[in-house]
Design an enzyme around this catalytic site. Structure first.
Site, short mmCIF file in Angstrom:
data_model
loop_
_atom_site.label_atom_id
_atom_site.label_comp_id
_atom_site.label_asym_id
_atom_site.label_seq_id
_atom_site.Cartn_x
_atom_site.Cartn_y
_atom_site.Cartn_z
N ASP A 180 0.82 -1.21 0.00
CA ASP A 180 0.00 0.00 0.00
C ASP A 180 0.86 1.26 0.00
OD1 ASP A 180 -2.31 1.45 0.05
OD2 ASP A 180 -2.70 1.16 2.18
N SER A 236 -7.09 -6.11 -5.81
CA SER A 236 -8.23 -6.69 -5.11
C SER A 236 -9.46 -6.69 -6.01
CB SER A 236 -8.51 -5.91 -3.83
OG SER A 236 -9.17 -4.70 -4.15
N ASN A 276 -10.54 -3.24 -6.49
CA ASN A 276 -9.68 -2.28 -7.21
C ASN A 276 -10.19 -1.92 -8.62
OD1 ASN A 276 -6.53 -3.41 -5.73
ND2 ASN A 276 -7.84 -1.70 -5.14
#
Ligand code: FPP
Length: 241
Positions: free
Chosen positions: A22, A67, A70
Site C-alpha cells: 500500500d 483486489s 480495485n
C-alpha cells in the site's frame, strides 16, 4: 550492483508472510507524478522483498497486488496496473532462475487471456521448487474466495457426495484459492493504514500484524528484516494459554 545486506540472526521466521503493498499512489502524488508511477516503483520493492524472503528462509510470501474492489479505480490506473502485471510476469520469470515457486490466487476469469496464459506458464515452470513460494493475489478478495469455496461445497451436497452435517472448517480451507498453502502467520502493511482490506480473511484467523508508516515504494530490505525480527518477539497462543 547494490550492496548485499547481511542476513540478520533471527529467533524465528514466520512460515507464511502476507504483504499488503500500500501507498504507491501517495508516493507518486508526493512527487507530483501520476499514480501509475507509484505502482511501477512498487514493483521494484516487490521484487527485492521476494528475493529477501527466500534469503531469510521464509517458505511462503503472499503479495496483495489487485483486489476484487480495485476495479473501481479510474480506468487508466486499472489499465496501467494490468499492463504492469503482463510486463512483469516475464520478469517474474527471473524468479525461476532463483528457484522461487510462483503461484497466483484470485478469480482469473476477469483477466485477459494473455495474462492468464502467462500466469499458468509461470506456475507450471516453477512448480518443482520447494524452498520458497511467492504467491501473487490478483483480482483477489477474501469474501469472494470464501463464496467460491462455499459454492463448491453446495454442489457437492447437491450431487449427494457430502451431507451438510459433514462440512468441517478444513473442508472450507481446502477449497480456498490457497488450498494446500498454510495459513498466514504474519501480515505486513506499510503506509499507515490499520486494516486488512479483505486480504486472506479466513487464513488470517490467528495472524500477527505489523504496521509501518513507510510507503510501499520506500520500503526497503532492511525494513523487511526489521519487521521479520519483530515477529520473533511475539508470543502466539492460538486461543490457548
Ligand atoms: C496499493 O497502493 C497498490 C495497489 C492497489 C497496486 C499494487 C500493484 C503493484 C505494486 C504492481 C504489482 C505488479 C507486480 C508484477 C507484482 P495504492 O494505490 O492504494 O496507494 P495509496 O493508498 O497511496 O493511494
Amino acid at each position: 550492483m547494490a550492496k548485499e545486506i547481511p542476513i540478520p540472526e533471527l529467533i524465528s521466521v514466520p512460515t507464511h508472510v502476507g504483504v499488503i503493498m500500500d501507498g504507491n499512489g501517495r508516493w507518486a502524488k508526493k512527487r507530483g507524478l501520476p499514480r501509475k508511477f507509484g505502482h511501477r516503483e512498487g514493483v521494484k520493492t516487490f521484487r527485492a522483498i521476494t528475493r529477501r524472503a527466500k534469503q531469510l528462509g521464509i517458505k511462503y510470501i503472499t503479495f496483495y497486488a489487485f483486489s476484487t474492489e480495485n476495479w473501481k479505480r479510474p480506468r487508466d490506473e486499472v489499465d496501467a496496473i494490468m499492463a504492469l502485471f503482463e510486463k512483469n510476469l516475464d520478469a517474474v520469470k527471473d524468479f525461476i532462475d532463483e528457484e522461487i515457486r510462483v503461484r497466483f490466487i484470485g478469480d482469473r476469469t476477469a483477466l485477459s487471456d494473455t495474462l492468464r496464459a502467462k500466469m499458468l506458464d509461470t506456475e507450471e515452470s516453477s512448480k518443482h521448487f520447494t524452498d520458497t513460494t511467492m504467491i501473487l493475489a490478483i483480482n483477489y478478495g477474501g469474501r469472494d474466495e470464501i463464496c467460491h469455496a462455499v459454492k463448491k461445497l453446495a454442489y457437492a451436497v447437491k450431487d449427494g457426495t457430502i451431507q451438510p452435517d459433514d462440512i468441517t472448517t478444513d473442508m472450507i480451507t481446502e477449497r480456498l484459492y490457497t488450498e494446500d498453502i498454510p495459513p498466514v502467520d504474519y501480515i505486513i502493511r506499510p503506509s499507515g493504514e490499520l486494516r486488512l482490506s479483505n486480504f486472506m480473511i479466513w487464513q488470517a484467523a490467528y495472524a500477527e500484524y505489523y504496521f509501518t508508516n513507510i510507503l510501499w515504494p520506500d520500503f526497503t530490505v532492511s525494513d523487511f528484516d526489521k519487521a521479520i525480527a519483530d515477529f520473533g518477539e511475539r508470543s502466539r497462543r492460538f486461543g490457548g494459554v
